[in-house]
Design a protein around this motif. Sequence first.
Motif, PDB file in Angstrom:
ATOM      1  N   PRO A 155      -3.177  14.466  -2.043  1.00 52.55           N
ATOM      2  CA  PRO A 155      -4.375  14.960  -2.752  1.00 52.55           C
ATOM      3  C   PRO A 155      -5.533  13.961  -2.779  1.00 52.55           C
ATOM      4  CG  PRO A 155      -2.373  15.056  -4.130  1.00 52.55           C
ATOM      5  CD  PRO A 155      -2.090  14.139  -2.988  1.00 52.55           C
ATOM      6  N   ASN A 156      -5.530  12.983  -1.865  1.00 56.34           N
ATOM      7  CA  ASN A 156      -6.581  11.948  -1.833  1.00 56.34           C
ATOM      8  C   ASN A 156      -6.631  11.169  -3.144  1.00 56.34           C
ATOM      9  OD1 ASN A 156      -7.908  12.160   0.790  1.00 56.34           O
ATOM     10  ND2 ASN A 156      -8.526  14.206   0.132  1.00 56.34           N
ATOM     11  N   CYS A 157      -5.495  10.591  -3.500  1.00 56.22           N
ATOM     12  CA  CYS A 157      -5.398   9.900  -4.782  1.00 56.22           C
ATOM     13  C   CYS A 157      -6.300   8.668  -4.814  1.00 56.22           C
ATOM     14  CB  CYS A 157      -3.949   9.512  -5.078  1.00 56.22           C
ATOM     15  SG  CYS A 157      -3.267   8.256  -3.974  1.00 56.22           S
ATOM     16  N   THR A 158      -6.775   8.359  -6.013  1.00 57.86           N
ATOM     17  CA  THR A 158      -7.561   7.157  -6.263  1.00 57.86           C
ATOM     18  C   THR A 158      -6.672   6.019  -6.730  1.00 57.86           C
ATOM     19  OG1 THR A 158      -9.434   8.554  -6.901  1.00 57.86           O
ATOM     20  CG2 THR A 158      -9.537   6.238  -7.565  1.00 57.86           C
ATOM     21  N   TYR A 159      -5.578   6.390  -7.408  1.00 59.57           N
ATOM     22  CA  TYR A 159      -4.648   5.423  -7.980  1.00 59.57           C
ATOM     23  C   TYR A 159      -3.236   5.772  -7.488  1.00 59.57           C
ATOM     24  CZ  TYR A 159      -8.669   5.669 -11.120  1.00 59.57           C
ATOM     25  OH  TYR A 159      -9.944   5.723 -11.625  1.00 59.57           O
ATOM     26  N   LEU A 160      -2.527   4.771  -6.987  1.00 61.30           N
ATOM     27  CA  LEU A 160      -1.176   4.979  -6.477  1.00 61.30           C
ATOM     28  C   LEU A 160      -0.212   4.099  -7.248  1.00 61.30           C
ATOM     29  CD1 LEU A 160       0.836   6.121  -4.381  1.00 61.30           C
ATOM     30  CD2 LEU A 160       0.183   4.228  -2.869  1.00 61.30           C
ATOM     31  N   PHE A 161       0.809   4.725  -7.835  1.00 64.73           N
ATOM     32  CA  PHE A 161       1.825   4.003  -8.586  1.00 64.73           C
ATOM     33  C   PHE A 161       3.163   4.121  -7.864  1.00 64.73           C
ATOM     34  CE2 PHE A 161      -1.464   4.957 -11.623  1.00 64.73           C
ATOM     35  CZ  PHE A 161      -1.507   3.823 -12.426  1.00 64.73           C
ATOM     36  N   CYS A 162       3.809   2.972  -7.647  1.00 67.32           N
ATOM     37  CA  CYS A 162       5.078   2.928  -6.928  1.00 67.32           C
ATOM     38  C   CYS A 162       6.129   2.271  -7.817  1.00 67.32           C
ATOM     39  CB  CYS A 162       4.936   2.135  -5.626  1.00 67.32           C
ATOM     40  SG  CYS A 162       3.605   2.712  -4.539  1.00 67.32           S
ATOM     41  N   ASP A 163       7.161   3.021  -8.163  1.00 67.14           N
ATOM     42  CA  ASP A 163       8.210   2.515  -9.041  1.00 67.14           C
ATOM     43  C   ASP A 163       9.385   2.050  -8.191  1.00 67.14           C
ATOM     44  OD1 ASP A 163       9.829   1.869 -11.158  1.00 67.14           O
ATOM     45  OD2 ASP A 163      10.207   3.932 -11.796  1.00 67.14           O
ATOM     46  N   GLU A 164       9.535   0.735  -8.073  1.00 67.62           N
ATOM     47  CA  GLU A 164      10.624   0.127  -7.288  1.00 67.62           C
ATOM     48  C   GLU A 164      10.748   0.805  -5.919  1.00 67.62           C
ATOM     49  OE1 GLU A 164      12.120  -2.499  -8.207  1.00 67.62           O
ATOM     50  OE2 GLU A 164      12.166  -2.581 -10.400  1.00 67.62           O
ATOM     51  N   PRO A 165       9.707   0.745  -5.084  1.00 78.13           N
ATOM     52  CA  PRO A 165       9.722   1.482  -3.815  1.00 78.13           C
ATOM     53  C   PRO A 165      10.806   1.047  -2.838  1.00 78.13           C
ATOM     54  CG  PRO A 165       7.888  -0.059  -3.884  1.00 78.13           C
ATOM     55  CD  PRO A 165       8.465  -0.027  -5.261  1.00 78.13           C
ATOM     56  N   ASN A 166      11.355  -0.167  -3.002  1.00 76.77           N
ATOM     57  CA  ASN A 166      12.371  -0.647  -2.065  1.00 76.77           C
ATOM     58  C   ASN A 166      13.795  -0.477  -2.579  1.00 76.77           C
ATOM     59  OD1 ASN A 166      10.353  -1.447  -0.329  1.00 76.77           O
ATOM     60  ND2 ASN A 166      10.226  -3.507  -1.184  1.00 76.77           N
ATOM     61  N   SER A 167      13.933   0.169  -3.702  1.00 77.41           N
ATOM     62  CA  SER A 167      15.258   0.345  -4.283  1.00 77.41           C
ATOM     63  C   SER A 167      16.186   1.097  -3.329  1.00 77.41           C
ATOM     64  CB  SER A 167      15.144   1.120  -5.595  1.00 77.41           C
ATOM     65  OG  SER A 167      16.412   1.376  -6.140  1.00 77.41           O
ATOM     66  N   GLY A 168      17.331   0.511  -3.049  1.00 82.08           N
ATOM     67  CA  GLY A 168      18.344   1.149  -2.203  1.00 82.08           C
ATOM     68  C   GLY A 168      18.104   1.033  -0.713  1.00 82.08           C
ATOM     69  N   LEU A 169      17.107   0.269  -0.298  1.00 84.36           N
ATOM     70  CA  LEU A 169      16.796   0.153   1.123  1.00 84.36           C
ATOM     71  C   LEU A 169      17.275  -1.190   1.675  1.00 84.36           C
ATOM     72  CD1 LEU A 169      13.134   1.534   1.206  1.00 84.36           C
ATOM     73  CD2 LEU A 169      15.279   2.797   1.555  1.00 84.36           C
ATOM     74  N   ASP A 170      17.581  -1.219   2.969  1.00 80.59           N
ATOM     75  CA  ASP A 170      17.946  -2.480   3.609  1.00 80.59           C
ATOM     76  C   ASP A 170      16.698  -3.338   3.785  1.00 80.59           C
ATOM     77  OD1 ASP A 170      16.863  -2.245   6.593  1.00 80.59           O
ATOM     78  OD2 ASP A 170      17.720  -0.295   6.061  1.00 80.59           O
ATOM     79  N   PRO A 171      16.857  -4.652   3.994  1.00 80.39           N
ATOM     80  CA  PRO A 171      15.692  -5.550   4.051  1.00 80.39           C
ATOM     81  C   PRO A 171      14.648  -5.165   5.089  1.00 80.39           C
ATOM     82  CG  PRO A 171      17.706  -6.832   3.794  1.00 80.39           C
ATOM     83  CD  PRO A 171      18.134  -5.408   4.016  1.00 80.39           C
ATOM     84  N   ALA A 172      15.090  -4.767   6.284  1.00 82.19           N
ATOM     85  CA  ALA A 172      14.123  -4.424   7.336  1.00 82.19           C
ATOM     86  C   ALA A 172      13.312  -3.188   6.951  1.00 82.19           C
ATOM     87  CB  ALA A 172      14.842  -4.188   8.659  1.00 82.19           C
ATOM     88  N   THR A 173      13.975  -2.181   6.403  1.00 78.83           N
ATOM     89  CA  THR A 173      13.269  -0.973   5.978  1.00 78.83           C
ATOM     90  C   THR A 173      12.353  -1.262   4.807  1.00 78.83           C
ATOM     91  OG1 THR A 173      15.143   0.384   6.723  1.00 78.83           O
ATOM     92  CG2 THR A 173      13.548   1.431   5.248  1.00 78.83           C
ATOM     93  N   SER A 174      12.802  -2.144   3.906  1.00 80.51           N
ATOM     94  CA  SER A 174      11.977  -2.528   2.760  1.00 80.51           C
ATOM     95  C   SER A 174      10.652  -3.132   3.215  1.00 80.51           C
ATOM     96  CB  SER A 174      12.729  -3.532   1.876  1.00 80.51           C
ATOM     97  OG  SER A 174      13.860  -2.939   1.279  1.00 80.51           O
ATOM     98  N   ILE A 175      10.710  -3.993   4.221  1.00 77.01           N
ATOM     99  CA  ILE A 175       9.492  -4.612   4.738  1.00 77.01           C
ATOM    100  C   ILE A 175       8.549  -3.545   5.300  1.00 77.01           C
ATOM    101  CG2 ILE A 175       8.587  -6.088   6.576  1.00 77.01           C
ATOM    102  CD1 ILE A 175      11.013  -7.903   6.143  1.00 77.01           C
ATOM    103  N   LYS A 176       9.105  -2.550   6.006  1.00 77.72           N
ATOM    104  CA  LYS A 176       8.269  -1.493   6.576  1.00 77.72           C
ATOM    105  C   LYS A 176       7.589  -0.672   5.486  1.00 77.72           C
ATOM    106  CE  LYS A 176      10.955  -1.050  10.847  1.00 77.72           C
ATOM    107  NZ  LYS A 176      11.845  -0.174  11.664  1.00 77.72           N
TER     108      LYS A 176
END
Length: 268
Positions: A155-176
Amino acid sequence: MIEVHNIHKAFNGNPVLKGVNCIFETGKCNLVLGGSGTGKSVLLQCIVGLMKPDIGSITFDGTMFTNNKVDIRQEIRRQIGMLFQGGALFDSMTVAENTEFPLKMLTPNMSREERRDRVEFCLKRVGLENAGNKMPSEISGGMKKRVGIARAIAPNCTYLFCDEPNSGLDPATSIKIDELIYEITHEYGITTVVITHDMNSVVEIGDHIIFLHKGQKLWDGNKDEILYAQVPELKEFIFSSSLVRAAKRVEDEGGSLDQIRNEPAREV
């Protein structure tokens, strides 16, 4: 820019947030860092309006959000995109339908063709242009997070909130995922707030960081300054990470933080 003024929040008489003051800057990845139980998620819920602070106020680009009129709060909420910890995709919808969902809810005047074009654009932006017809059960955890990002920015957000976006991901995927959040933030000039306890994310994308400890903000700065912070609680927290210990050593030896990605692992 989001400004948080003297936020207090308690549950059953137990204080969780104790007078938090901070600014989240436009066009930057603003990280809220801290261990479990420090009040990070409660602060996030207060900012987006899922929870009302006991004391204090929040403004979005100069407009008061806390205790303002319902229509003004709703207008601000329409500008907010959320990436939830577990992705929170609808299992019964395809990837494309999940991405389209907020457009149906928030942009009723948009035609079906316009929604389809926007969905295609957002999925392509997160590298999932060929996954629109897949179900959430058919894609990986990292892909689910990317769908969540596509849905958040649809929706063309102005504000983006990310709650623990890397939770459950491997290190390489987390970096991406970190890199994608960083690119989108800077590309579209979004005010991004990332809730995290992951020091790897701090090293990768920490344009602006606040450190919470026991409900209080003890430090703020950026990823280059954090390694030299003299706050005891923060030093104890950040140097529990082997990556950050390696980063500090490389910096002390006159190198660059980027070198640690290509360094073989060794005990520091």
